[in-house]
Write an enzyme that holds these catalytic residues in place. Structure first.
Site, mmCIF file in Angstrom:
data_model
loop_
_atom_site.group_PDB
_atom_site.id
_atom_site.type_symbol
_atom_site.label_atom_id
_atom_site.label_comp_id
_atom_site.label_asym_id
_atom_site.label_seq_id
_atom_site.Cartn_x
_atom_site.Cartn_y
_atom_site.Cartn_z
ATOM 1 N N GLN A 114 27.452 7.152 23.962
ATOM 2 C CA GLN A 114 26.514 6.370 23.159
ATOM 3 C C GLN A 114 27.222 5.222 22.454
ATOM 4 O O GLN A 114 26.681 4.125 22.319
ATOM 5 C CB GLN A 114 25.831 7.273 22.131
ATOM 6 C CG GLN A 114 24.489 6.755 21.646
ATOM 7 C CD GLN A 114 23.470 6.667 22.776
ATOM 8 O OE1 GLN A 114 23.544 7.421 23.745
ATOM 9 N NE2 GLN A 114 22.560 5.733 22.686
ATOM 10 N N HIS A 129 27.674 1.647 24.113
ATOM 11 C CA HIS A 129 26.516 0.767 24.278
ATOM 12 C C HIS A 129 26.694 -0.558 23.551
ATOM 13 O O HIS A 129 26.356 -1.622 24.065
ATOM 14 C CB HIS A 129 25.257 1.441 23.719
ATOM 15 C CG HIS A 129 24.444 2.164 24.743
ATOM 16 N ND1 HIS A 129 23.869 1.542 25.820
ATOM 17 C CD2 HIS A 129 24.089 3.471 24.840
ATOM 18 C CE1 HIS A 129 23.207 2.422 26.545
ATOM 19 N NE2 HIS A 129 23.329 3.604 25.982
ATOM 20 N N GLU A 186 17.623 8.481 17.047
ATOM 21 C CA GLU A 186 17.055 8.116 18.351
ATOM 22 C C GLU A 186 17.248 9.252 19.353
ATOM 23 O O GLU A 186 16.311 9.680 20.021
ATOM 24 C CB GLU A 186 17.728 6.840 18.846
ATOM 25 C CG GLU A 186 17.266 6.394 20.226
ATOM 26 C CD GLU A 186 18.084 5.237 20.761
ATOM 27 O OE1 GLU A 186 17.603 4.574 21.696
ATOM 28 O OE2 GLU A 186 19.212 5.004 20.258
ATOM 29 N N HIS A 187 18.483 9.710 19.488
ATOM 30 C CA HIS A 187 18.816 10.820 20.389
ATOM 31 C C HIS A 187 19.381 11.977 19.559
ATOM 32 O O HIS A 187 20.210 11.747 18.672
ATOM 33 C CB HIS A 187 19.882 10.408 21.406
ATOM 34 C CG HIS A 187 19.543 9.172 22.195
ATOM 35 N ND1 HIS A 187 20.074 7.936 21.903
ATOM 36 C CD2 HIS A 187 18.722 9.002 23.255
ATOM 37 C CE1 HIS A 187 19.600 7.052 22.756
ATOM 38 N NE2 HIS A 187 18.785 7.668 23.591
ATOM 39 N N ASP A 214 19.114 9.200 29.930
ATOM 40 C CA ASP A 214 19.280 7.765 30.154
ATOM 41 C C ASP A 214 19.051 7.400 31.612
ATOM 42 O O ASP A 214 18.470 6.348 31.920
ATOM 43 C CB ASP A 214 20.702 7.328 29.765
ATOM 44 C CG ASP A 214 20.822 6.962 28.297
ATOM 45 O OD1 ASP A 214 19.786 6.909 27.606
ATOM 46 O OD2 ASP A 214 21.959 6.740 27.845
ATOM 47 N N HIS A 272 -26.793 -4.107 6.834
ATOM 48 C CA HIS A 272 -26.468 -2.859 7.522
ATOM 49 C C HIS A 272 -27.614 -1.850 7.351
ATOM 50 O O HIS A 272 -28.038 -1.194 8.307
ATOM 51 C CB HIS A 272 -25.184 -2.241 6.947
ATOM 52 C CG HIS A 272 -23.922 -2.865 7.445
ATOM 53 N ND1 HIS A 272 -23.599 -4.175 7.226
ATOM 54 C CD2 HIS A 272 -22.880 -2.324 8.161
ATOM 55 C CE1 HIS A 272 -22.423 -4.430 7.767
ATOM 56 N NE2 HIS A 272 -21.956 -3.323 8.341
#
Length: 416
Positions: A247, A250, A314-315, A348, A408
């Site tokens: 990770q 990245h 996120e993960h 992934d 209405h």
């Protein structure tokens, strides 16, 4: 390596997806593409290095097919197998989302589910080509039933073009950044205006998505990649370190976290990080990301669970005994990976679930990309027994007059 942070010092993370300065500069790009179309799109693409001067903005479906045909048989199989696993999972998702009808006074009401017509799928192409993101986004859009699917990716490589073909994209915009998002949102002479824009990207992409949200649907405003590993002493330090580095490579702004009941595992993981970095080709990026990262020694798995829920990463990998039981207590995450063999990288690269996921604590309020991103749930009602609907009519009249909306009330009275 991973700095040590105390349990109490880890606060709930909720980052702004993009800084104000980037947003201001991106707005100028978006406005120019909106107003000038292809001329501005070409200008920015050339100035920012996406294209050589005079190169075409758009790569046709036929050119993408040709790129696929020129791949080795092994790479063709790789793309088609990965796309199929994503497609199978997305189809299973789609089957869970169905139309609904129920009785209401005097008739029926319900909702139908229908796809958007045009989708734009962004895949980064800066530091590394990401054909996997092409597959994740465009295959999912097709399964949802989107009629027209465009991919945008700067400096697309052969395998990126091939992935666009395998995913069923209609064309590929060879442009990135805010200018690509603006073109997909507003349309140009060469690019259709989209109903939805999805996919990961850098801060310029994120800023542009924030600027056009409301005009088009977007999936999320994602920031740098994140991974939290929740582990006990049953975890293997070599594997934990490998997952953290996967990770970290990245992006220099990525962050990885190790939360463990075992101080020995934390120490061993730090030793392994140092050793594995020595032979990692992307070590410069990973080392920078590790500066944003940390470890936490917790008293119990229960404390680790509470901490993971606070961070909402996120993960989230669970490397503990009885990982399934632990996983059932986790509430906030983009993607969950249960057990020692469930590597985040397998997600992934196309196990099935989508890899476009929320970051910066936004997993508390949103989920990842799915077929639902491209679907509209539209409600309807029909009253064909006006006598049975009179209670509803009377309530509508009374509520309208409480709100001071006489027209209405009179409209409802026409149904008496």
């Amino acid at each position: 390596m991973l700095k040590v942070v105390s349990y109490n010092d880890v606060s709930r993370v909720r980052r702004d997806p993009v800084d104000a300065q980037t947003l201001t500069h991106a707005a100028k790009i978006v406005e120019a593409v909106r107003d000038e179309g292809d001329a501005a799109l070409s200008r920015f693409a050339t100035n920012f290095g996406d294209l050589e001067a005079g190169a075409p903005l758009v790569i046709s479906k036929e050119e993408c097919e040709s790129a696929f045909a020129q791949l080795s048989v092994e790479d063709q199989g790789l793309l088609t197998r990965t796309a199929e696993r994503i497609r199978v999972f997305a189809n299973a998702q789609r089957r869970t989302i169905s139309a609904m009808t129920m009785e209401i006074p005097g008739g029926e009401a319900g909702h139908d589910v229908s796809p958007m017509e045009v989708a734009g799928c962004y895949a980064p192409g800066g530091r590394f080509p990401l054909p996997s993101s092409v597959l994740m986004t465009a295959v999912t859009a097709r399964v949802a039933g989107v009629q027209t699917v465009w991919v945008a990716s700067p400096k697309p490589t052969q395998i990126t073009k091939a992935a666009a073909f395998v995913a069923g994209a209609d064309a590929l915009l060879a442009v990135g950044g805010a200018q690509a998002i603006a073109a997909l949102a507003y349309g140009t002479e060469s690019v259709p205006a989209c109903d939805a824009i999805v996919g990961p990207g850098n801060r310029w992409v994120t800023a542009a998505k924030q600027l056009v949200a409301g005009r088009v649907a977007i999936d999320m405003l994602a920031g740098p990649s994140e991974l939290l590993v929740l582990a006990d002493d049953s975890a293997d330090a070599v594997t934990v370190a490998a997952d953290l580095l996967a990770q970290a490579e990245h992006d220099p702004d990525a962050s990885v976290v190790l939360v463990s009941t075992s101080s020995e595992l934390i120490d061993a993981t730090n030793t392994e990080l140092a050793a594995q970095l020595e032979t990692l080709p992307t070590h410069e990026t990973a080392r920078e990301a590790l500066k944003n990262s940390y470890s936490v020694h917790v008293r119990s798995i229960a404390h680790g669970i509470e901490l993971a829920n606070r961070v909402a990463p996120e993960h989230l990998e669970v490397m503990t005994r009885d990982a399934g039981k632990v996983a059932r207590q986790l509430r906030h995450y983009g993607g969950l990976f249960i057990g020692h063999h469930s590597a985040e990288v397998l997600g992934d690269y196309g196990a099935g679930p989508n890899h476009v996921l929320p970051t910066g604590g936004t997993a508390r309020s949103t989920g990842g990309l799915s077929v639902a991103t491209f679907l509209r749930m539209r409600t309807w009602m029909r009253i064909d027994n006006p006598e049975a609907a009179q209670g509803l009519v009377e309530d509508a009249i009374t509520l309208a007059r409480h709100e001071g909306l006489e027209a209405h009330a009179r409209s409802a009275e026409r149904r008496k």
